[in-house]
Design a protein around this motif. Structure first.
Motif, PDB file in Angstrom:
ATOM      1  N   ASN A 190       0.816  -1.216   0.000  1.00  0.00           N
ATOM      2  CA  ASN A 190       0.000   0.000   0.000  1.00  0.00           C
ATOM      3  C   ASN A 190       0.850   1.266   0.000  1.00  0.00           C
ATOM      4  O   ASN A 190       0.434   2.312   0.473  1.00  0.00           O
ATOM      5  CB  ASN A 190      -0.971   0.026   1.181  1.00  0.00           C
ATOM      6  N   TYR A 191       2.062   1.158  -0.511  1.00  0.00           N
ATOM      7  CA  TYR A 191       2.899   2.331  -0.727  1.00  0.00           C
ATOM      8  C   TYR A 191       3.931   2.003  -1.798  1.00  0.00           C
ATOM      9  O   TYR A 191       4.176   0.840  -2.112  1.00  0.00           O
ATOM     10  CB  TYR A 191       3.590   2.793   0.560  1.00  0.00           C
ATOM     11  N   VAL A 192       4.509   3.055  -2.373  1.00  0.00           N
ATOM     12  CA  VAL A 192       5.521   2.886  -3.426  1.00  0.00           C
ATOM     13  C   VAL A 192       6.899   2.707  -2.780  1.00  0.00           C
ATOM     14  O   VAL A 192       7.220   3.352  -1.778  1.00  0.00           O
ATOM     15  CB  VAL A 192       5.531   4.114  -4.359  1.00  0.00           C
ATOM     16  N   THR A 193       7.694   1.817  -3.365  1.00  0.00           N
ATOM     17  CA  THR A 193       9.059   1.577  -2.901  1.00  0.00           C
ATOM     18  C   THR A 193      10.021   1.633  -4.076  1.00  0.00           C
ATOM     19  O   THR A 193       9.724   1.117  -5.160  1.00  0.00           O
ATOM     20  CB  THR A 193       9.175   0.198  -2.219  1.00  0.00           C
ATOM     21  N   LEU A 194      11.175   2.266  -3.863  1.00  0.00           N
ATOM     22  CA  LEU A 194      12.248   2.303  -4.859  1.00  0.00           C
ATOM     23  C   LEU A 194      13.441   1.518  -4.312  1.00  0.00           C
ATOM     24  O   LEU A 194      13.852   1.723  -3.157  1.00  0.00           O
ATOM     25  CB  LEU A 194      12.671   3.738  -5.153  1.00  0.00           C
ATOM     26  N   ILE A 195      13.988   0.623  -5.157  1.00  0.00           N
ATOM     27  CA  ILE A 195      15.129  -0.191  -4.736  1.00  0.00           C
ATOM     28  C   ILE A 195      16.205  -0.154  -5.819  1.00  0.00           C
ATOM     29  O   ILE A 195      16.213  -1.004  -6.729  1.00  0.00           O
ATOM     30  CB  ILE A 195      14.720  -1.648  -4.452  1.00  0.00           C
ATOM     31  N   PRO A 196      17.119   0.794  -5.783  1.00  0.00           N
ATOM     32  CA  PRO A 196      18.280   0.722  -6.679  1.00  0.00           C
ATOM     33  C   PRO A 196      19.171  -0.440  -6.244  1.00  0.00           C
ATOM     34  O   PRO A 196      19.364  -0.673  -5.040  1.00  0.00           O
ATOM     35  CB  PRO A 196      18.963   2.074  -6.492  1.00  0.00           C
ATOM     36  N   ASN A 197      19.708  -1.175  -7.213  1.00  0.00           N
ATOM     37  CA  ASN A 197      20.521  -2.335  -6.857  1.00  0.00           C
ATOM     38  C   ASN A 197      21.583  -2.596  -7.908  1.00  0.00           C
ATOM     39  O   ASN A 197      21.475  -2.166  -9.064  1.00  0.00           O
ATOM     40  CB  ASN A 197      19.646  -3.564  -6.632  1.00  0.00           C
ATOM     41  N   TRP A 198      22.616  -3.341  -7.486  1.00  0.00           N
ATOM     42  CA  TRP A 198      23.734  -3.706  -8.341  1.00  0.00           C
ATOM     43  C   TRP A 198      24.025  -5.186  -8.157  1.00  0.00           C
ATOM     44  O   TRP A 198      24.212  -5.652  -7.026  1.00  0.00           O
ATOM     45  CB  TRP A 198      24.959  -2.868  -8.000  1.00  0.00           C
ATOM     46  N   SER A 199      24.042  -5.934  -9.259  1.00  0.00           N
ATOM     47  CA  SER A 199      24.304  -7.370  -9.231  1.00  0.00           C
ATOM     48  C   SER A 199      25.633  -7.668  -9.914  1.00  0.00           C
ATOM     49  O   SER A 199      25.995  -7.008 -10.894  1.00  0.00           O
ATOM     50  CB  SER A 199      23.194  -8.138  -9.941  1.00  0.00           C
ATOM     51  N   PHE A 200      26.339  -8.677  -9.423  1.00  0.00           N
ATOM     52  CA  PHE A 200      27.630  -9.015 -10.021  1.00  0.00           C
ATOM     53  C   PHE A 200      27.894 -10.516  -9.919  1.00  0.00           C
ATOM     54  O   PHE A 200      27.359 -11.207  -9.039  1.00  0.00           O
ATOM     55  CB  PHE A 200      28.769  -8.249  -9.338  1.00  0.00           C
TER      56      PHE A 200
END
Length: 336
Positions: A190-200
């Motif tokens: 019930n809310y917006v979430t931002l998840i910047p991420n880096w995979s390697f």
């Protein structure tokens, strides 16, 4: 070594499970409860593991299916102890996720843009003992939609074989799923979430692979907090809540037993960085933490168009959330 170049499709933000932070106070015969404030259930904690830094050489469409089973058998407080008011809490969560991933043709630098979308179906089964408070779940509903644009960088090649590959993405979790303001466990945040991420992924030696994904979580306000009991904050009405910011990392390493089959260890670690908020005020001692570790296997078909992951985890260092004795995930990716 050919398999390193042509498979391991991206599997972004998986619907994790309900993360719970409760404060319960008994006063005479009345139970007063602060609103439930939780980290987003769309985070990819534990959902990615072996070869996470690869998304395949070729462009085009990939379909992924996840089946996840979680068994929360104890609710931990901010000191990692069983939450005293609850008698025999148990939260079983079954999750099925459909994911569509599309990667465009690489540019002149060999980098490729892509976008992925995930839509889960989530089923809760919450039970509690006869003593103390009881929490209520929202049954089976669609979960929140996650959209994730990403950039897959060209792999580093040595002696004709890739030795390092990585990807940057931003997961956007949208509040589209089932949500009942009178329930404690809902499919939607019930809310917006931002998840910047880096995979390697690093290939340091023949047959050996090491992968990881680093995530930062920012949550916006929930203007309609949910709970089955009347909610109170400093003697007044509750208008909004906001889950704190968090960091988490998925990590894994595997060894090739024979071509197409690998076995290894996979894990995750989550640490909430800031406390939750209620009506803009800090909810003290509400930060969540968890470490999950367990064995896993990876299988790839001879043509490398079909890939299968099986991951298991057992949790420790748990604070302000349910502890899973066993978390099991099956994931399959099919390239078209």
């Amino acid at each position: 070594m050919r398999e390193y170049k042509n498979n391991f499709i991206k599997a972004d933000a998986l619907f994790s499970k309900t993360l719970l932070s409760l404060a319960v106070v008994y006063s005479a015969n009345t139970l007063s409860v602060t609103p439930t404030v939780s980290l987003p259930k769309g985070t990819s904690i534990g959902s990615t593991s072996f070869f996470d830094g690869f998304s395949g050489d070729s462009s085009g469409l990939t379909y992924l299916l996840y089946i996840q089973r979680e068994n929360g058998t104890s609710l931990k407080d901010n000191e990692g102890k069983n939450a005293a008011p609850f008698d025999s809490p148990n939260l079983d969560v079954t999750i099925a996720i459909n994911q569509i991933d599309y990667k465009f043709e690489p540019n002149e630098s060999g980098n490729s843009f892509g976008i992925t979308a995930l839509l889960p179906v989530v089923s809760f089964d919450a039970t509690f003992g006869s003593n103390g408070p009881t929490l209520y779940d929202n049954g089976t509903e669609l979960g929140d939609l996650t959209i994730s644009p990403y950039l897959q960088f060209s792999p580093v090649i040595k002696d004709g074989h890739p030795i390092f590959s990585h990807r940057a993405a931003v997961d956007v979790i949208l509040p589209t799923g089932g949500y009942d303001a009178d329930k404690d466990f809902n499919q939607s945040n019930n809310y917006v979430t931002l998840i910047p991420n880096w995979s390697f992924t690093i290939l340091p030696a023949p047959r050996v692979e090491v992968s990881g994904r680093i995530n930062y979580v920012y949550n916006f306000e929930n203007s309609e907090p949910a709970g089955s009991s009347p909610m109170d904050w400093n003697g007044g009405a509750v208008s909004d809540t906001q889950a704190g910011q968090a960091f988490y990392m998925n990590f894994a390493t595997s060894y090739e037993i024979f071509p197409g089959l690998r076995a290894g260890l996979n894990g995750y670690y989550l640490k909430q960085l800031t406390d939750d908020k209620v009506n803009g005020d800090t909810l003290a001692d509400s930060k969540e933490e968890v470490l999950g570790v367990g064995p896993g296997v990876f299988w790839s078909s001879k043509d490398q168009n079909t890939n299968v992951w099986v991951n298991t985890y057992s949790e420790s260092m748990v604070e302000n959330r349910f502890r899973n004795e066993l978390k099991l995930q099956f994931r399959i990716a099919q390239k078209f």
